[in-house]
Write a protein that holds these residues in place. Structure first.
Motif, PDB file in Angstrom:
ATOM      1  N   UNK A 486      15.247  21.547  16.867  1.00 22.82           N
ATOM      2  CA  UNK A 486      16.452  21.753  16.090  1.00 22.82           C
ATOM      3  C   UNK A 486      16.339  21.473  14.609  1.00 22.82           C
ATOM      4  N   UNK A 487      15.238  20.883  14.146  1.00 19.03           N
ATOM      5  CA  UNK A 487      15.080  20.556  12.727  1.00 19.03           C
ATOM      6  C   UNK A 487      13.946  21.375  12.116  1.00 19.03           C
ATOM      7  N   UNK A 488      14.125  21.793  10.861  1.00 21.12           N
ATOM      8  CA  UNK A 488      13.078  22.551  10.177  1.00 21.12           C
ATOM      9  C   UNK A 488      11.871  21.644   9.961  1.00 21.12           C
ATOM     10  N   UNK A 489      10.741  22.045  10.530  1.00 24.47           N
ATOM     11  CA  UNK A 489       9.521  21.247  10.419  1.00 24.47           C
ATOM     12  C   UNK A 489       8.430  21.958   9.629  1.00 24.47           C
ATOM     13  N   UNK A 490       8.497  23.297   9.565  1.00 27.92           N
ATOM     14  CA  UNK A 490       7.456  24.076   8.902  1.00 27.92           C
ATOM     15  C   UNK A 490       8.129  25.176   8.083  1.00 27.92           C
ATOM     16  N   UNK A 491       7.648  25.364   6.857  1.00 28.12           N
ATOM     17  CA  UNK A 491       8.092  26.475   6.017  1.00 28.12           C
ATOM     18  C   UNK A 491       6.877  27.336   5.743  1.00 28.12           C
ATOM     19  N   UNK A 492       6.912  28.596   6.158  1.00 25.58           N
ATOM     20  CA  UNK A 492       5.779  29.491   5.981  1.00 25.58           C
ATOM     21  C   UNK A 492       6.205  30.830   5.435  1.00 25.58           C
ATOM     22  N   UNK A 493       5.241  31.752   5.368  1.00 28.88           N
ATOM     23  CA  UNK A 493       5.521  33.085   4.817  1.00 28.88           C
ATOM     24  C   UNK A 493       5.294  34.182   5.850  1.00 28.88           C
ATOM     25  N   UNK A 494       4.555  33.888   6.901  1.00 24.99           N
ATOM     26  CA  UNK A 494       4.277  34.885   7.935  1.00 24.99           C
ATOM     27  C   UNK A 494       4.527  34.288   9.308  1.00 24.99           C
ATOM     28  N   UNK A 495       4.952  35.139  10.235  1.00 22.34           N
ATOM     29  CA  UNK A 495       5.272  34.658  11.579  1.00 22.34           C
ATOM     30  C   UNK A 495       4.051  34.098  12.297  1.00 22.34           C
ATOM     31  N   UNK A 496       2.905  34.803  12.338  1.00 20.67           N
ATOM     32  CA  UNK A 496       1.767  34.271  13.098  1.00 20.67           C
ATOM     33  C   UNK A 496       1.299  32.900  12.607  1.00 20.67           C
ATOM     34  N   UNK A 497       1.126  32.747  11.302  1.00 19.25           N
ATOM     35  CA  UNK A 497       0.625  31.474  10.772  1.00 19.25           C
ATOM     36  C   UNK A 497       1.628  30.358  10.997  1.00 19.25           C
ATOM     37  N   UNK A 498       2.900  30.655  10.782  1.00 24.85           N
ATOM     38  CA  UNK A 498       3.924  29.628  10.997  1.00 24.85           C
ATOM     39  C   UNK A 498       3.978  29.222  12.456  1.00 24.85           C
ATOM     40  N   UNK A 499       3.883  30.202  13.354  1.00 21.30           N
ATOM     41  CA  UNK A 499       3.919  29.912  14.791  1.00 21.30           C
ATOM     42  C   UNK A 499       2.725  29.058  15.211  1.00 21.30           C
ATOM     43  N   UNK A 500       1.544  29.334  14.664  1.00 24.63           N
ATOM     44  CA  UNK A 500       0.370  28.529  14.997  1.00 24.63           C
ATOM     45  C   UNK A 500       0.569  27.077  14.556  1.00 24.63           C
ATOM     46  N   UNK A 501       1.097  26.902  13.356  1.00 28.72           N
ATOM     47  CA  UNK A 501       1.330  25.533  12.864  1.00 28.72           C
ATOM     48  C   UNK A 501       2.330  24.803  13.752  1.00 28.72           C
TER      49      UNK A 501
END
Length: 560
Positions: A486-501
């Motif tokens: 429920x809390x923002x933990x990662x800010x990314x620019x692409x779905x695949x990389x953000x999902x991996x993190x």
């Protein structure tokens, strides 16, 4: 204290947040214990602590996001006020959020130093800010009552106004004025006088103002202690388990539910909402502005309170508290269990793909459309359609628990035995359904499903709609956000990389099974790549993939 310039600048606000959080952490239990008004639910200290914690996190995010440069006072004050607004809990936390917003309107948006909007605030600015804070808090409460935190805030502003000097002098005067007003609250409210305590919200504000005084002066203020009152012993450290006597009108005889939600709406819609909610219940506080509001009300019909918010704009982060829930559970536990009764599962599900998956598992589904969450009446209708004497209800969204609770109470009044499992995501609902056994005793089945859901961490990928402060820092419109539990933990620019993190962070604590639910906008290649990543980076972890359908989130992740 390293900060002793006796001005209110960005560093002082940061110190203020930290000191206020520490003070409320020390005094939280005692404040909870004296909470008798407007409802003796023993959570004022906790609510204030959580509200300030959210403000503190927002301020820290500004400093982190702007390093190595130092942020300006307006940026930090806006962050503090915004963090308190989105994290406000309970009646007291909501009012505190408005107090901070009022201060921000002076210190951030109306800086009194002509031609200087970046420098520190002086004593004059702080006096004006405290006055605006008290006034805006009263404006936010539908029916202000003396002897509450509003009285304490006004007294602090009066004392500050009557004082000349720098910020340290003004803040100390405000603190002392608040202490004097707090001592007088038992004589202003019958509920407080009867219990022999001061107002809990006012005591919390005294702690916050003491932290402000210390932040701008470097001097620790004397700890407030309640003076003895006629007919009552001194209350210096009330036991958390103490039972405080309170008149019936402030106890369980009042409205059954506390409803709180954030609301995106314009001013005219909020004005209409105030009128409608005022007719539905009491303890109405609506704070905020510029399109974002925090709504708090005590009502008997929680569903109606939320539906009013839906008509006004877009409510979210909806929370409901049933004041008498413990008693209700105790009565129900004493009833003889029904064995091997016909049973059904009713689930709120986003997306037609997940709806099909849930239906295959035997669940009756209720669609959760973007921007159109189902009302309590729709859930009651689904429970009726299930034609069962026993129903397990899966809201599958933290913001749906209020509606689900109201629907469950309605169904129980019609003779249906309902267990509400507080699932916060559809992937937790999938885990609960996986262990559902209708031939098992109802209580045993509910425990097994609850345990499975609770053991499943959940995450969601979403696209930021605008620039905002988050738990992970400042995001920009179009950023991909990874929300864990429920809390923002990662800010990314692409779905695949953000999902991996996100996956790596979740699996760092262990896991045996990863569930991926893909929205229509996510291609199969992303799922294939994530499966390979889990297989290569996290041995002995299995992955299952589902298609969520057109209305599903961008990507849902579950880790069991």
């Amino acid at each position: 204290m390293p900060h002793v310039r006796h001005v209110l600048d960005a560093a002082a606000v940061r110190a203020w947040c930290s000191l206020a959080l520490e003070a409320l952490g020390r005094e939280r239990a005692e404040i909870d214990a004296i909470n008798v008004y407007p409802v003796a639910d023993g959570d004022t200290g906790t609510n204030l602590y959580l509200t300030v914690e959210s403000a503190h996190q927002a301020v820290e995010a500004v400093f982190t996001g702007l390093e190595p440069a130092a942020p300006a006072l307006p940026d930090v004050m806006r962050a503090m006020a915004h963090g308190a607004l989105i994290g406000a809990r309970g009646n007291s936390g909501t009012i505190l959020a408005q107090l901070l917003r009022g201060m921000s309107q002076v210190l951030a948006d109306g800086h009194p130093r002509e031609g200087d909007h970046e420098g520190p605030a002086d004593g004059t600015a702080l006096r004006l800010a405290l006055r605006r804070a008290a006034e805006s808090a009263r404006e936010a409460v539908a029916h202000p009552v003396e002897g509450t935190v509003l009285t304490v805030a006004t007294a602090a502003a009066d004392a500050a106004t009557a004082t000349d000097g720098d910020c340290g002098t003004v803040a100390r005067a405000a603190y002392e004025g608040a202490c004097a007003a707090l001592d007088a609250t038992p004589g202003q409210l019958a509920a407080l006088g009867s219990a022999g305590v001061v107002d809990a919200g006012g005591r919390g504000l005294v702690a916050v103002l003491g932290a402000l005084s210390q932040a701008v002066s470097g001097n620790v203020v004397p700890v407030w202690r309640q003076r003895p009152m006629d007919g009552h012993a001194r209350v210096d450290a009330v036991s958390v388990d103490a039972e405080l006597e309170c008149p019936d009108e402030h106890g369980v005889a009042g409205p059954a539910f506390e409803v709180i939600y954030l609301l995106e709406a314009d001013d005219r819609a909020v004005a209409r909402l105030r009128t409608r909610l005022d007719a539905l219940g009491d303890s109405l506080v609506v704070v905020g502005g510029e399109g974002l509001w925090n709504v708090h009300v005590h009502v008997d019909d929680a569903g109606a309170a939320v539906e009013a918010g839906v008509e006004a704009g877009r409510p979210y982060r909806i929370r409901i508290t049933h004041f008498g829930l413990g008693d209700v559970h105790a009565d129900r536990a004493a009833a003889p269990p029904r064995e091997r009764a016909q049973r059904a599962v009713v689930a709120v599900v986003p997306g037609d793909g997940l709806a099909g998956l849930y239906a295959e598992a035997g669940a009756t589904t209720v669609p959760d459309r973007p921007g159109e969450p189902p009302a309590s009446g729709e859930l009651v209708d689904a429970i009726r359609r299930a034609h069962a004497r026993e129903v397990v209800l899966l809201p599958n969204d933290a913001e749906m628990r209020h509606t689900a609770a109201a629907a469950a109470e309605q169904a129980r009044s019609e003779g249906v035995r309902v267990a509400l499992i507080p699932t916060r995501s559809a992937v937790q609902g999938i885990a609960a359904l996986a262990v559902h056994e209708p031939d098992r005793r109802f209580d045993e089945d509910v425990v097994a499903m609850t345990s499975a859901a609770g053991a499943t961490r959940y995450a969601e990928l979403a696209v930021a709609e605008r620039q905002s402060w988050t738990m992970a820092g400042i995001c920009q419109a179009g950023d991909v956000l990874g929300l864990i539990d429920g809390d923002v933990a990662v800010i990314g620019h692409e779905v695949p990389a953000t999902a991996r993190t996100v996956l790596d962070r979740m699996l760092a604590a262990g896991g045996e099974l990863v569930t991926l639910v893909l929205g229509d906008d996510v291609p199969d290649e992303v799922a294939d790549a994530l499966e390979r990543h889990v297989r290569e980076a996290h041995l002995a972890v299995d992955t299952v993939v589902y298609r969520g359908g057109r209305q599903s989130a961008l990507l849902l992740i579950g880790v069991e």
